[in-house]
Design a protein around this motif. Structure first.
Motif, PDB file in Angstrom:
ATOM      1  N   ALA A 275      -7.502  -7.284  -2.560  1.00  0.00           N
ATOM      2  CA  ALA A 275      -6.914  -6.262  -3.436  1.00  0.00           C
ATOM      3  C   ALA A 275      -6.240  -6.990  -4.585  1.00  0.00           C
ATOM      4  CB  ALA A 275      -5.912  -5.401  -2.683  1.00  0.00           C
ATOM      5  N   ALA A 276      -6.073  -6.296  -5.694  1.00  0.00           N
ATOM      6  CA  ALA A 276      -5.431  -6.900  -6.868  1.00  0.00           C
ATOM      7  C   ALA A 276      -4.334  -5.973  -7.366  1.00  0.00           C
ATOM      8  CB  ALA A 276      -6.448  -7.164  -7.966  1.00  0.00           C
ATOM      9  N   THR A 277      -3.296  -5.808  -6.541  1.00  0.00           N
ATOM     10  CA  THR A 277      -2.155  -4.982  -6.916  1.00  0.00           C
ATOM     11  C   THR A 277      -1.060  -5.885  -7.482  1.00  0.00           C
ATOM     12  OG1 THR A 277      -1.083  -5.165  -4.752  1.00  0.00           O
ATOM     13  CG2 THR A 277      -2.717  -3.422  -5.031  1.00  0.00           C
ATOM     14  N   LEU A 278       0.070  -5.285  -7.836  1.00  0.00           N
ATOM     15  CA  LEU A 278       1.192  -6.049  -8.371  1.00  0.00           C
ATOM     16  C   LEU A 278       1.637  -7.127  -7.394  1.00  0.00           C
ATOM     17  CD1 LEU A 278       3.433  -6.441 -10.488  1.00  0.00           C
ATOM     18  CD2 LEU A 278       4.753  -4.679  -9.291  1.00  0.00           C
ATOM     19  N   THR A 279       1.589  -6.818  -6.091  1.00  0.00           N
ATOM     20  CA  THR A 279       2.027  -7.782  -5.084  1.00  0.00           C
ATOM     21  C   THR A 279       1.215  -9.066  -5.170  1.00  0.00           C
ATOM     22  OG1 THR A 279       2.720  -6.019  -3.586  1.00  0.00           O
ATOM     23  CG2 THR A 279       2.309  -8.168  -2.614  1.00  0.00           C
ATOM     24  N   GLU A 280      -0.107  -8.949  -5.231  1.00  0.00           N
ATOM     25  CA  GLU A 280      -0.950 -10.147  -5.309  1.00  0.00           C
ATOM     26  C   GLU A 280      -0.854 -10.804  -6.679  1.00  0.00           C
ATOM     27  OE1 GLU A 280      -2.185  -7.531  -2.163  1.00  0.00           O
ATOM     28  OE2 GLU A 280      -2.290  -7.124  -4.309  1.00  0.00           O
TER      29      GLU A 280
ATOM     30  N   ARG B  39       0.821  -1.210   0.000  1.00  0.00           N
ATOM     31  CA  ARG B  39       0.000   0.000   0.000  1.00  0.00           C
ATOM     32  C   ARG B  39       0.857   1.262   0.000  1.00  0.00           C
ATOM     33  NH1 ARG B  39      -5.044  -0.269   2.500  1.00  0.00           N
ATOM     34  NH2 ARG B  39      -5.030   2.002   2.324  1.00  0.00           N
ATOM     35  N   ASN B  40       2.045   1.192   0.641  1.00  0.00           N
ATOM     36  CA  ASN B  40       2.936   2.346   0.667  1.00  0.00           C
ATOM     37  C   ASN B  40       3.915   2.345  -0.495  1.00  0.00           C
ATOM     38  OD1 ASN B  40       2.751   4.164   3.277  1.00  0.00           O
ATOM     39  ND2 ASN B  40       2.262   2.069   3.901  1.00  0.00           N
TER      40      ASN B  40
ATOM     41  N   GLN C 212      -8.394   2.990  -0.600  1.00  0.00           N
ATOM     42  CA  GLN C 212      -8.794   1.826  -1.379  1.00  0.00           C
ATOM     43  C   GLN C 212      -8.506   2.036  -2.862  1.00  0.00           C
ATOM     44  OE1 GLN C 212     -12.392  -0.633  -0.297  1.00  0.00           O
ATOM     45  NE2 GLN C 212     -13.148   0.250  -2.185  1.00  0.00           N
ATOM     46  N   ALA C 213      -8.503   3.286  -3.295  1.00  0.00           N
ATOM     47  CA  ALA C 213      -8.242   3.571  -4.708  1.00  0.00           C
ATOM     48  C   ALA C 213      -6.848   3.130  -5.122  1.00  0.00           C
ATOM     49  CB  ALA C 213      -8.413   5.063  -4.978  1.00  0.00           C
ATOM     50  N   ALA C 214      -5.894   3.105  -4.171  1.00  0.00           N
ATOM     51  CA  ALA C 214      -4.526   2.718  -4.499  1.00  0.00           C
ATOM     52  C   ALA C 214      -4.441   1.260  -4.928  1.00  0.00           C
ATOM     53  CB  ALA C 214      -3.607   2.964  -3.308  1.00  0.00           C
ATOM     54  N   ALA C 215      -5.447   0.470  -4.563  1.00  0.00           N
ATOM     55  CA  ALA C 215      -5.461  -0.934  -4.957  1.00  0.00           C
ATOM     56  C   ALA C 215      -6.066  -1.137  -6.338  1.00  0.00           C
ATOM     57  CB  ALA C 215      -6.246  -1.758  -3.931  1.00  0.00           C
ATOM     58  N   CYS C 216      -6.543  -0.053  -6.941  1.00  0.00           N
ATOM     59  CA  CYS C 216      -7.146  -0.140  -8.271  1.00  0.00           C
ATOM     60  C   CYS C 216      -6.048  -0.308  -9.315  1.00  0.00           C
ATOM     61  CB  CYS C 216      -7.969   1.120  -8.545  1.00  0.00           C
ATOM     62  SG  CYS C 216      -8.573   1.255 -10.229  1.00  0.00           S
ATOM     63  N   ALA C 217      -6.120  -1.387 -10.099  1.00  0.00           N
ATOM     64  CA  ALA C 217      -5.085  -1.666 -11.095  1.00  0.00           C
ATOM     65  C   ALA C 217      -5.027  -0.564 -12.155  1.00  0.00           C
ATOM     66  CB  ALA C 217      -5.335  -3.018 -11.750  1.00  0.00           C
ATOM     67  N   ARG C 218      -6.170  -0.157 -12.657  1.00  0.00           N
ATOM     68  CA  ARG C 218      -6.202   0.916 -13.674  1.00  0.00           C
ATOM     69  C   ARG C 218      -7.633   1.411 -13.839  1.00  0.00           C
ATOM     70  NH1 ARG C 218      -2.961   3.244 -17.357  1.00  0.00           N
ATOM     71  NH2 ARG C 218      -1.288   2.008 -16.453  1.00  0.00           N
TER      72      ARG C 218
END
Length: 565
Positions: A359-364, A163-164, A264-270
């Protein structure tokens, strides 16, 4: 060592400064001759200057224990650093001159004045730094986090780093037997896990979020008791917009957030329907840009810092923090947003963070390369996650509870999903159970067609749940009026409440006569974004409410006779 010949040029195709831009910068800096092996910045240090390479080459090196890896080599026209240079974070990498040359040194304190006067230079720098952060994340540079995917502490730390946007490498002790044995031989106990290794040297045992933040170079929260015009609780789109416009108007502004900027918006892929970004932009990048703007305008951030209470003390509202400190201000904007509802089915607790994600970020996404996955939800976030994951996973199944994909999803996104060959949409479908294999790994999802009652197993190594929303308002309970779902009531909804029931404590708005549009049941306390009852759950609308809140705060300060600090 000849770094220039040991690695491909990772940043070669990315933005650089042209001769005209370099000439403009030269008016603000000094030329500094470099010698082979000269270190311009070390791990753990903050950048003293913004360096532009004029002649020769400079290598960017990452140290991991006794090993060193060259991440990039910068030649003439290229500049050093990353987002940490702008935000005051300590550097994770080392910059070393490869051969005799010259760099232009511009003091970091003067860089803001440069980009204010020459916006084009600022655009080049920001684009390059955002790209570099993404490259480092792909390479898993930075922190090393050793832990168990089944342990809540390890999952919390991974989420915090993601997240950071702290570049990091995850080492799962469930899979890496050598790492587990190494910890055993060195006397580490289960109470010491997760373990964080920084710069290949410093070791943190079972650290908290704040400790990792400081070790990772995130500027320390302000130590003093903060008093000002406005405290913004929550650093999502609504909170960031509030901070930007308030600071720009001269209000002394402090922002606190429990985890990271972006919400929560930071977890948005695009997202592709945000004004001004026709090609789309990731939530993380949007948050980075907004936070930088707010800081440049003068807003102060203290992250991580969890708000746990709201009280009134004489002329100020007091926001109590989890660590015992407090923030005092004439006005408060509640922008704590929402969190996705958890999946309540058999197997969910077992696979939390170990196949089940919110969440569906690069990490996941890295955890399911070329493997089958399931996305649960029918809103924009679920649709964006499905498209993002389809680029990495073997196949994606999108389970939509309703019969109409467009019921709670933007039309452009629904159309894009239908065209995507990597995504299969299953309407009227809900998850009933998560199933593991003999080794305890997630193997499949049991899904049910809600029309026919038919059940089926869908193969999946990961499930991404993006359903519903729960407001983050427990810390406000008894202080401001909430609706039945826990969302904050504002404006006309508050006006309809009896005066005796507007708030348990504080200064109710009825003493002034009426509440402002975004004002809560306490005069001078406002709510913006997803946490507010009746809000439109979109990034743009949340940012718009943040802007409106600042206008209302200005009106409030005028009517109450509290001049800006």
């Amino acid at each position: 060592m000849s770094p220039a010949h040991e690695t491909p040029d990772l940043y070669g195709a990315f933005p650089r400064l042209g001769p005209e831009e370099t000439a403009l910068l030269a008016a603000y800096g000094t030329r500094h001759p470099t010698l082979p092996g000269e270190v311009l910045i070390r791990e753990g240090e903050r950048w003293p200057a913004f360096y532009v390479v004029l002649d020769g080459t400079v290598a960017v090196i990452e140290a991991s224990g006794h090993e060193e890896r060259v991440r990039a080599v910068h030649g003439p026209g290229r500049f050093l650093g990353g987002l940490g240079l702008l935000t005051g974070q300590a550097e994770d990498l080392r910059a070393v001159a490869c051969d005799p040359g010259v760099v232009l040194s511009v003091p970091v304190a003067d860089l803001r004045g440069v980009v204010d006067e020459h916006p084009g230079i600022g655009d080049v720098i920001l684009r390059a730094y955002l790209i570099r952060r993404g490259v480092l994340a792909e390479l898993e540079s930075g922190l090393r986090i050793l832990g168990s995917r089944h342990a809540p502490g390890s999952r919390r730390l991974r989420e915090f780093a993601a997240r950071n946007r702290l570049p990091h490498k995850w080492i799962d002790l469930e899979d890496d037997k050598e790492a587990r044995q190494l910890l055993d031989h060195l006397g580490f106990t289960p109470a010491d896990v997760p373990v964080v290794i920084l710069h290949g040297e410093k070791v943190l045992r079972a650290p908290g979020d704040a400790e990792v933040a400081r070790a990772g170079g995130i500027p320390a929260p302000l130590a003093r008791e903060m008093v000002g015009d406005l405290v913004v609780v929550g650093a999502g789109p609504a909170g960031l917009a509030t901070a930007l416009y308030a600071a720009s108007e001269g209000l002394s502004t402090v922002v606190v957030d429990a985890v990271a900027t972006g919400g929560q918006a930071a977890a948005c892929a695009r997202t592709k329907n945000h004004l001004g970004f026709p090609a789309g932009i990731s939530g993380g990048e949007l948050a980075e840009r907004a936070a930088d703007q707010a800081r440049e305008a003068g807003a102060e951030f203290t992250v991580p810092a969890r708000a746990v209470s709201l009280n009134r003390r004489e002329r100020y509202y007091v926001v109590g923090l989890e660590d015992g400190r407090s923030v005092n201000a004439h006005t408060v904007v509640v922008a704590t947003g929402v969190r996705y509802r958890t999946l309540e089915v058999p197997g969910a607790a077992e696979f939390q963070g170990a196949g089940l994600h919110y969440a569906a970020t690069l990490t996941e996404a890295k955890l399911c390369l070329r493997a089958p996955v399931v996305v649960v939800g029918g809103g924009n976030d679920a649709g964006q996650a499905a498209i993002y994951l389809a680029r990495r996973a073997a196949r994606v199944r999108l389970l939509v509870p309703s019969a109409d994909l467009g019921r709670s999803m933007s039309r452009y996104l629904a159309d894009e999903l239908r065209r995507d060959p990597g995504v299969r949409i299953l309407l009227n479908t809900e998850v009933r159970e998560l199933v593991g294999d003999a080794g305890g790994e997630l193997r499949a999802v049991v899904a049910q067609d809600t029309r026919t009652g038919e059940r089926r197993e869908i193969e999946a190594v990961a499930v991404f749940v993006l359903i519903g929303a729960e407001p983050q308002t427990r810390w406000l309970s008894g202080e401001v009026a909430l609706d039945e779902q826990g969302f904050v009531l504002t404006g006309p909804d508050v006006a309809r409440l009896p005066a005796s029931g507007t708030a348990a404590r504080g200064e109710p708005w009825h003493e002034r006569g009426r509440p402002f549009l975004l004002e809560t049941s306490l005069m001078g306390v406002f709510a913006a974004g997803d946490v507010r009852a009746g809000s439109v759950k979109r990034i743009s609308s949340a940012a718009g409410e943040g802007c409106v809140a600042v206008h209302l705060i200005d009106e409030h300060l005028k009517t109450t006779g509290h001049p800006p600090a």
